[in-house]
Write a protein that holds these residues in place. Sequence first.
Motif, mmCIF file in Angstrom:
data_model
loop_
_atom_site.group_PDB
_atom_site.id
_atom_site.type_symbol
_atom_site.label_atom_id
_atom_site.label_comp_id
_atom_site.label_asym_id
_atom_site.label_seq_id
_atom_site.Cartn_x
_atom_site.Cartn_y
_atom_site.Cartn_z
ATOM 1 N N ALA A 99 -69.675 86.672 -46.291
ATOM 2 C CA ALA A 99 -70.832 87.548 -46.108
ATOM 3 C C ALA A 99 -71.707 87.097 -44.933
ATOM 4 C CB ALA A 99 -71.655 87.613 -47.391
ATOM 5 N N CYS A 100 -72.114 85.813 -44.925
ATOM 6 C CA CYS A 100 -73.028 85.329 -43.885
ATOM 7 C C CYS A 100 -72.316 84.570 -42.767
ATOM 8 C CB CYS A 100 -74.127 84.465 -44.494
ATOM 9 S SG CYS A 100 -73.552 82.902 -45.212
ATOM 10 N N GLY A 101 -71.050 84.179 -42.979
ATOM 11 C CA GLY A 101 -70.279 83.483 -41.955
ATOM 12 C C GLY A 101 -70.537 81.996 -41.855
ATOM 13 N N GLN A 102 -71.414 81.455 -42.707
ATOM 14 C CA GLN A 102 -71.723 80.032 -42.633
ATOM 15 C C GLN A 102 -70.619 79.198 -43.278
ATOM 16 O OE1 GLN A 102 -75.613 79.159 -44.146
ATOM 17 N NE2 GLN A 102 -76.623 80.489 -42.684
ATOM 18 N N THR A 103 -70.359 78.038 -42.682
ATOM 19 C CA THR A 103 -69.376 77.102 -43.208
ATOM 20 C C THR A 103 -70.106 75.848 -43.647
ATOM 21 O OG1 THR A 103 -67.714 77.950 -41.679
ATOM 22 C CG2 THR A 103 -67.262 75.824 -42.691
ATOM 23 N N THR A 104 -69.827 75.401 -44.876
ATOM 24 C CA THR A 104 -70.465 74.197 -45.410
ATOM 25 C C THR A 104 -69.409 73.222 -45.916
ATOM 26 O OG1 THR A 104 -70.724 75.272 -47.557
ATOM 27 C CG2 THR A 104 -72.610 75.337 -46.086
ATOM 28 N N CYS A 105 -69.756 71.947 -45.904
ATOM 29 C CA CYS A 105 -68.886 70.908 -46.446
ATOM 30 C C CYS A 105 -69.170 70.790 -47.940
ATOM 31 C CB CYS A 105 -69.167 69.561 -45.783
ATOM 32 S SG CYS A 105 -68.820 69.514 -44.022
ATOM 33 N N LEU A 106 -68.118 70.743 -48.731
ATOM 34 C CA LEU A 106 -68.250 70.528 -50.170
ATOM 35 C C LEU A 106 -67.692 69.140 -50.465
ATOM 36 C CD1 LEU A 106 -67.100 74.020 -51.533
ATOM 37 C CD2 LEU A 106 -69.418 73.232 -51.031
ATOM 38 N N ASP A 107 -68.515 68.128 -50.209
ATOM 39 C CA ASP A 107 -68.075 66.740 -50.323
ATOM 40 C C ASP A 107 -67.757 66.332 -51.750
ATOM 41 O OD1 ASP A 107 -68.283 66.102 -47.567
ATOM 42 O OD2 ASP A 107 -70.452 65.934 -47.779
ATOM 43 N N ASP A 108 -68.376 66.978 -52.724
ATOM 44 C CA ASP A 108 -68.197 66.575 -54.118
ATOM 45 C C ASP A 108 -66.999 67.237 -54.792
ATOM 46 O OD1 ASP A 108 -70.433 64.969 -53.879
ATOM 47 O OD2 ASP A 108 -71.795 66.541 -54.557
ATOM 48 N N VAL A 109 -66.328 68.153 -54.103
ATOM 49 C CA VAL A 109 -65.148 68.808 -54.650
ATOM 50 C C VAL A 109 -63.925 68.037 -54.163
ATOM 51 C CG1 VAL A 109 -63.830 70.951 -54.787
ATOM 52 C CG2 VAL A 109 -66.329 71.034 -54.639
#
Length: 138
Positions: A99-109
């Motif tokens: 939807a917004c195009g932002q990429t985030t790191c999911l370090d806890d997964v």
Amino acid sequence: MTIASKTLKQFNLRHTNGREEVLDLFLNAGRALAHHDVENGLGPAHDRVTIYRTLRTFLDKGLLHKVLDDEGGTKYALCRETCADGHHHHDHIHFKCEACGQTTCLDDVVIPVITLPKGYDRKETNLLIQGVCQGCNQ
């Protein structure tokens, strides 16, 4: 002394206003940024080549890491404490919001263990999940 200037000192990087401003942008963004995101965030007073060199230096020193992008572009995100000069440890998941195009790191997964065939030598594992982020899901 700002967090950005302390971080530059910690990574033995020469302090310049440009480097501090680029690092501040990442510290405040909380997500991966492409080169054009950095350019837009800093404004026209900053030279495109200088921004590229700053990103490259941060990458080489272990301050930033490259992030997978489904569109073939390169994004950068802040490294965790475990990275050092030339040695990145980024076996974690990246999430790209459709939807917004932002990429985030999911370090806890945790990425599941993947057994490679004989003769293959793993250097790094990247996993990109696409969907809708928390912010867009509300």
